[in-house]
Design an enzyme around this catalytic site. Structure first.
Site, PDB file in Angstrom:
ATOM      1  N   THR A  66      -4.867  -6.791  16.166  1.00 25.52           N
ATOM      2  CA  THR A  66      -4.577  -6.440  17.279  1.00 25.52           C
ATOM      3  C   THR A  66      -3.148  -5.757  17.508  1.00 25.52           C
ATOM      4  OG1 THR A  66      -3.899  -8.805  17.639  1.00 25.52           O
ATOM      5  CG2 THR A  66      -5.964  -8.392  18.356  1.00 25.52           C
ATOM      6  N   LYS A  68      -0.178  -2.925  16.749  1.00 22.80           N
ATOM      7  CA  LYS A  68      -0.126  -1.226  16.785  1.00 22.80           C
ATOM      8  C   LYS A  68      -0.769  -0.724  15.587  1.00 22.80           C
ATOM      9  CE  LYS A  68       2.918   2.556  17.299  1.00 22.80           C
ATOM     10  NZ  LYS A  68       4.107   3.051  17.549  1.00 22.80           N
ATOM     11  N   ASN A  69      -0.371  -1.154  14.225  1.00 22.51           N
ATOM     12  CA  ASN A  69      -0.856  -0.438  13.044  1.00 22.51           C
ATOM     13  C   ASN A  69      -2.434  -0.948  12.794  1.00 22.51           C
ATOM     14  OD1 ASN A  69       1.549   1.203  12.426  1.00 22.51           O
ATOM     15  ND2 ASN A  69       2.377  -0.908  11.424  1.00 22.51           N
ATOM     16  N   ILE A 145      -1.334  -3.161   3.054  1.00 25.19           N
ATOM     17  CA  ILE A 145      -0.454  -2.304   3.127  1.00 25.19           C
ATOM     18  C   ILE A 145       1.142  -2.420   3.389  1.00 25.19           C
ATOM     19  CG2 ILE A 145      -0.402   0.119   4.670  1.00 25.19           C
ATOM     20  CD1 ILE A 145      -3.191  -0.544   2.911  1.00 25.19           C
ATOM     21  N   THR A 146       1.129  -3.556   3.697  1.00 25.09           N
ATOM     22  CA  THR A 146       2.579  -3.834   4.276  1.00 25.09           C
ATOM     23  C   THR A 146       3.802  -3.679   2.878  1.00 25.09           C
ATOM     24  OG1 THR A 146       1.613  -5.860   5.372  1.00 25.09           O
ATOM     25  CG2 THR A 146       4.040  -5.883   5.253  1.00 25.09           C
ATOM     26  N   GLU A 147       4.605  -3.269   3.470  1.00 25.57           N
ATOM     27  CA  GLU A 147       5.956  -2.841   2.765  1.00 25.57           C
ATOM     28  C   GLU A 147       6.902  -3.856   2.972  1.00 25.57           C
ATOM     29  OE1 GLU A 147       8.998   0.583   1.667  1.00 25.57           O
ATOM     30  OE2 GLU A 147       7.433   0.828   3.216  1.00 25.57           O
ATOM     31  N   TYR A 209      -1.569  11.865  -2.077  1.00 25.23           N
ATOM     32  CA  TYR A 209      -2.083  12.725  -1.161  1.00 25.23           C
ATOM     33  C   TYR A 209      -1.983  14.135  -1.835  1.00 25.23           C
ATOM     34  CZ  TYR A 209      -1.277   8.977   1.845  1.00 25.23           C
ATOM     35  OH  TYR A 209      -0.976   7.657   2.376  1.00 25.23           O
ATOM     36  N   HIS A 298      11.041   3.007  -4.206  1.00 25.11           N
ATOM     37  CA  HIS A 298      10.152   1.713  -4.469  1.00 25.11           C
ATOM     38  C   HIS A 298      11.048   0.544  -5.064  1.00 25.11           C
ATOM     39  CE1 HIS A 298       6.221   4.228  -4.372  1.00 25.11           C
ATOM     40  NE2 HIS A 298       6.581   3.976  -3.131  1.00 25.11           N
TER      41      HIS A 298
END
Length: 347
Positions: A66, A68-69, A145-147, A209, A298
């Protein structure tokens, strides 16, 4: 695809789930609905395990749906064709979001939808707890995914992962995993991918990518792409992915993208050398000019104690017979040339 269409697809799949659990009396349109959503059904029939972690049968729930991301990337996943089956947000159980049922816990979502994978879009202070919840629910795969997750939190997660054998974690701080044309779990742009024969594993999201775009441009495509993340404590490493790529019949070539810091690339080189694989491997190592002791992007990209230099990694990979390119712009052409030299191009 618009948000309304995403909601419609999700709603259809949610109702199909209720049909499959005996809801035909409540939902008289179940018979026709099931045919409409056959490709997104939640059948309990066992499927063979995915060759490289995910495939068209992977059933995914979203932790933090729920937000935004979570909302945006769940919409993208639904549009791509990923079997998104549920969302998890504490205190919002019993509601729907994007047409998908929302549960208070991963265990509830798994029991109701037979989800076997999770993607986490939860803020860093709470992400480790979200991972632990997925481990306790015995999901097959968790993609975080969280950084910016505190490293001491990830030490606890690593201990939990090492104490069991059911759940695999990809990430954190990663773009996710995609099997082109079948399943997209994460934030990568789906449109640049093309089903093909190159397995890609990378510590860098944007360089992933780049490798995808180039292998698509030269007509080779990708079998599976895995972003393992750039943090010092992650769930899946190069060796884990290479072992899968070596035995995956769809994967005919491998791209490995590393960077300074740690010994993951050296470990990968040792495995490649010991395996004697005949599949061509192309690698790029970022950070050749990085000064010692300074973190480069990183959290894990740092040369310390004289270890983890790009030069050491390149030497190890060269010794293992890997083609190491000096620029990421040459990844696609280098792989194509190796395919030509070995007669692997189909006429």
């Amino acid at each position: 695809m618009s948000r309304q269409v995403a909601r419609l697809i999700g709603s259809l799949s949610s109702k199909a789930r209720r049909c499959s659990t005996g809801g035909s009396e409540v939902f008289p349109s179940c018979q026709s609905l099931t045919s409409l959503t056959q490709s997104r059904s939640f059948a309990s029939d066992p499927h063979p395990p995915a060759a490289v972690f995910v495939d068209k049968n992977t059933r995914v729930l979203c932790q933090g749906i729920t937000g935004k991301n979570g909302t945006f990337h769940t919409e993208q996943a639904i549009e791509y064709g990923t079997k998104m089956v549920a969302g998890v947000t504490p205190k919002k159980g019993g509601t729907e979001h994007l047409g998908l049922p929302v549960f208070n816990s991963v265990a509830e979502a798994k029991a109701d939808t037979k989800a076997n994978a999770s993607v986490i879009y939860v803020p860093a202070p709470f992400a480790a707890a979200a991972i632990m919840e997925g481990i306790e629910a015995e999901l097959d795969l968790i993609v975080c995914i969280t950084e910016g997750i505190p490293q001491h939190d990830m030490v606890r997660v690593k201990h939990a992962l090492n104490s069991q054998s059911k759940t695999r974690l990809i990430g954190p701080n990663c773009p996710g995993i995609i099997k082109p044309g079948e399943c997209k779990i994460g934030i990568m742009p789906g449109y640049i991918h093309k089903p093909g024969k190159i397995g890609i594993v990378s510590r860098s999201g944007t360089l992933t990518y780049e490798a995808v775009f180039q292998t698509t441009a030269v007509g080779l495509g990708q079998s599976t792409c895995v972003g393992i993340g750039g943090d010092p404590f992650n769930g899946t490493n190069f060796v884990d992915c290479l072992e899968k790529f070596f035995v995956d019949p769809q994967t005919e070539g491998i791209v490995l993208i590393g960077e300074i810091g740690g010994t993951a690339e050296e470990d990968a080189a040792a495995l490649i050398k010991a395996s004697g694989t005949e599949k061509p491997v192309v690698a790029f190592i970022a950070g050749l000019t990085a000064p010692p002791g300074r973190r480069m992007g990183h959290a894990g990209a740092i040369v310390s104690g004289g270890k983890g230099t790009a030069q050491d990694k390149i030497k190890s990979l060269n010794d293992a017979g890997v083609k190491v390119v000096e620029s990421p712009a040459k990844i696609g052409s280098a792989m194509y040339e190796l395919f030509q030299e070995r007669g692997l191009l189909k006429q």
